[in-house]
Each structure stands twice: as structure tokens, then as C-alpha cells.
Design a protein around this motif. Sequence first.
Motif, PDB file in Angstrom:
ATOM      1  N   ARG A  38       0.832  -1.210   0.000  1.00 40.73           N
ATOM      2  CA  ARG A  38       0.000   0.000   0.000  1.00 40.73           C
ATOM      3  C   ARG A  38       0.867   1.261   0.000  1.00 40.73           C
ATOM      4  O   ARG A  38       0.693   2.145  -0.831  1.00 40.73           O
ATOM      5  N   GLU A  39       1.798   1.348   0.961  1.00 41.61           N
ATOM      6  CA  GLU A  39       2.718   2.480   1.038  1.00 41.61           C
ATOM      7  C   GLU A  39       3.939   2.030   1.819  1.00 41.61           C
ATOM      8  O   GLU A  39       3.870   1.054   2.568  1.00 41.61           O
ATOM      9  N   VAL A  40       5.024   2.789   1.682  1.00 40.86           N
ATOM     10  CA  VAL A  40       6.263   2.478   2.396  1.00 40.86           C
ATOM     11  C   VAL A  40       6.779   3.763   3.058  1.00 40.86           C
ATOM     12  O   VAL A  40       7.015   4.761   2.376  1.00 40.86           O
ATOM     13  N   PHE A  41       6.902   3.728   4.362  1.00 42.58           N
ATOM     14  CA  PHE A  41       7.445   4.862   5.116  1.00 42.58           C
ATOM     15  C   PHE A  41       8.860   4.485   5.543  1.00 42.58           C
ATOM     16  O   PHE A  41       9.055   3.430   6.155  1.00 42.58           O
ATOM     17  N   ILE A  42       9.811   5.349   5.224  1.00 44.54           N
ATOM     18  CA  ILE A  42      11.211   5.035   5.521  1.00 44.54           C
ATOM     19  C   ILE A  42      11.818   6.114   6.404  1.00 44.54           C
ATOM     20  O   ILE A  42      11.764   7.300   6.068  1.00 44.54           O
ATOM     21  N   MET A  43      12.403   5.693   7.538  1.00 44.34           N
ATOM     22  CA  MET A  43      13.242   6.619   8.307  1.00 44.34           C
ATOM     23  C   MET A  43      14.652   6.475   7.750  1.00 44.34           C
ATOM     24  O   MET A  43      15.257   5.407   7.849  1.00 44.34           O
ATOM     25  N   GLY A  44      15.155   7.545   7.180  1.00 46.67           N
ATOM     26  CA  GLY A  44      16.515   7.475   6.663  1.00 46.67           C
ATOM     27  C   GLY A  44      16.882   8.727   5.914  1.00 46.67           C
ATOM     28  O   GLY A  44      16.035   9.519   5.523  1.00 46.67           O
ATOM     29  N   GLY A  45      18.171   8.905   5.757  1.00 48.17           N
ATOM     30  CA  GLY A  45      18.680  10.000   4.942  1.00 48.17           C
ATOM     31  C   GLY A  45      18.766  11.317   5.684  1.00 48.17           C
ATOM     32  O   GLY A  45      18.175  11.514   6.756  1.00 48.17           O
ATOM     33  N   ALA A  46      19.566  12.195   5.105  1.00 44.61           N
ATOM     34  CA  ALA A  46      19.714  13.573   5.579  1.00 44.61           C
ATOM     35  C   ALA A  46      19.798  14.393   4.304  1.00 44.61           C
ATOM     36  O   ALA A  46      20.790  14.331   3.593  1.00 44.61           O
ATOM     37  N   ILE A  47      18.721  15.089   3.977  1.00 45.26           N
ATOM     38  CA  ILE A  47      18.669  15.728   2.652  1.00 45.26           C
ATOM     39  C   ILE A  47      19.417  17.052   2.672  1.00 45.26           C
ATOM     40  O   ILE A  47      20.398  17.217   1.956  1.00 45.26           O
ATOM     41  N   ARG A  48      18.952  17.987   3.497  1.00 42.25           N
ATOM     42  CA  ARG A  48      19.707  19.247   3.636  1.00 42.25           C
ATOM     43  C   ARG A  48      20.445  19.284   4.971  1.00 42.25           C
ATOM     44  O   ARG A  48      21.156  20.222   5.256  1.00 42.25           O
ATOM     45  N   HIS A  49      20.228  18.293   5.774  1.00 44.90           N
ATOM     46  CA  HIS A  49      20.782  18.242   7.136  1.00 44.90           C
ATOM     47  C   HIS A  49      22.140  17.559   7.114  1.00 44.90           C
ATOM     48  O   HIS A  49      22.408  16.734   6.240  1.00 44.90           O
TER      49      HIS A  49
END
Length: 315
Positions: free
Chosen positions: A145-156
Motif C-alpha cells: 500500500r505504502e512504504v514509510f522510511i526513516m533514513g537520509g539527511a537531505i539538507r541536514h
Amino acid sequence: MTKRIILDTDPGIDDSLAILLALASPEVTLEGLSVVHGNSSTNQGTINALSVLELAKAGQIPVFKGCELPLVQPSLLAPETHGDQGIGYAKLPAPQTRPQVQKGSDFLIEKIMSNPGEITLVCIGPLTNVALAVRQEPRIIRNVREVFIMGGAIRHEGNTTALAEFNSYVDPHAAHIVYHSGLPITLTPLDVTYECIFSPDDLGRLLKIDSPVTKFIADATRFYMEFHDEYQKIEGCVINDPMTLALTFLPEICDYRELYVDVDISTGVGLGNTFADFYNYEKKAPNMKVALGVRPRMFMELFLERMEKLAKSLS
Ligand code: BDR
Ligand code: CA
């Protein structure tokens, strides 16, 4: 109707809080956990997952052991952040329940394929199990249905290297597979989680309730707070994973942008760095929705209220 959730997790202090938040939230039904290496070994993480479920009297929820190693990189665990056992200073009784025989990635495939369009996958550790599942059964891409991911640092800035966030650094190749798979992803990067600090005052509020749950939260987060103080001069701790879980049913906590996001898998200083093509130089379609703005108190109040309710029900 409640959302049917699978947590792919590396428990982990904030992972444990995400498990508790899922159990405390009537908007979701936690259908199972797949465990992955990361904050601690897969074996230790599996013990922690079972113990945390039992702490909340939810030992009936199945736990599946997943991958013990990243796809390409050597193992990297995080005892300095989460403690040798992965749950800070907390000590939980050895679990009475055992993990299921099925492997984590096989569980993901079977659950998603037998419930087309029904399962929301919440990934709060390195993405090794999910990448393997995608490679083994690509049809999960259309059936989840959907995928929620904790990860990455885009501008941080990164929390593991100057550029990289922990989950994407530990298995960047898995993140690369998952990001480019076509899965319907919502990403929760450090850009929003670092705006939400679980403070000593927040902990004090929970400790007004005498319960094994509040004691666990205090003993686990005390270690995490010491880490944040020593390494990042933050008073309190950043609880990344429960925020990701919360977005499954309260998306208003964040503001989002559809973006094309990639992860660096070259071998230089940027390994595991996640970056977004904000000006669309690459002329590529967005591959995910990225949380970039946040209402910190909206999340923290939700988290505290739910923990209070759970703690009272179990005291
Ligand atoms: C992520 O890495 C781990 O330390 C936490 O559990 C979270 O999933 C934050 O970078
Ligand atoms: Ca985690």
C-alpha cells in the motif's frame, strides 16, 4: 479502518519507542516485525523486539529474523548510540516467546503478496531486508500500500559521517535498490527528526506514571540522552523512528515535497549521503515524497499522550 502495518526494524532505543507507539495507536494494527542488523546485531535486535512486545503484553505479534549483514558493506553496529544490548540502560526479562522460523524478507513478501494493496511497510532500520524482498519478488512493489522510511539527511548534516545518516550509511546499496525500485515511498530524513527533541521535561512528564513502560522509556532514553549530549551537544534525544510511524496515520505532522532522491554508493567520503534534485537538473520523475517541514509539538504531544495511555493501561 485501521492501517495494517509491518515494522522492519533494528531495535534500537528509538525503534523500541516506535514499537510501543504502534501498540498504543488504535489507527494501526501491527501485524508483524522483521528485524534487521543496524543498531545491534540481528540476534540481539530480535531479542529486544520480542521483549518490548512482551513488556506491552503483545507477545502474540510475530517477529521474524532478517539479514545479519549489509548487502555489500561490512557490518556496522551502534553500541555507542544504543548500548551493548541496543536498549540503553534498560534491562528487560528474557523473552518467553521465540522468533518465527520464516526469514524476515520472506515474511515481507508473503504478507504483502497475500494482502494486495493492504499492507503499509514502515522501515526504521537499514534497508537490507526490504532490498532483498524487492529483488526476490518485485511484484511487492505494486502490491504494497505504502512504504514509510526513516533514513537520509537531505539538507541536514549526517549523524554518522559528516554527510550520511545512519540507516543509509550502514547499507547504502540496499537504500539505492529501494529508492529506485518504484515503491511508493515517504521518506522521514534527519531534516525533520532533528527538529523533535524528546527532552528531560518530556521524560519527567511520563515518569509521573509508575509503570514498567515508563521505567523502560526512562532507562533506555537516559543512555540515548547521554549520547546526544556527548556527541552533538543536544539536551534530550532525537526519537527518529516513532515519528516515522506516526506519519502513517497523522501525516499533518509534516510538510512534504515530491522529489527525485538518490544515495551515494561510490566509495569516497560521500558514501551513504542522500541528496535531492530540487531544481530537477536530471529531468527525472520524483521517486518519493520527502518530509522537509515539521510541527514538532504536534508529534511530541501525540507521542507523550500515547505513552501515558499505554503506561496507565499496563501499570
Ligand atoms: C536512525 O538510525 C538509528 O540510530 C535510529 O534507530 C534511526 O532509525 C537515525 O539515523
Ligand atoms: Ca532504527
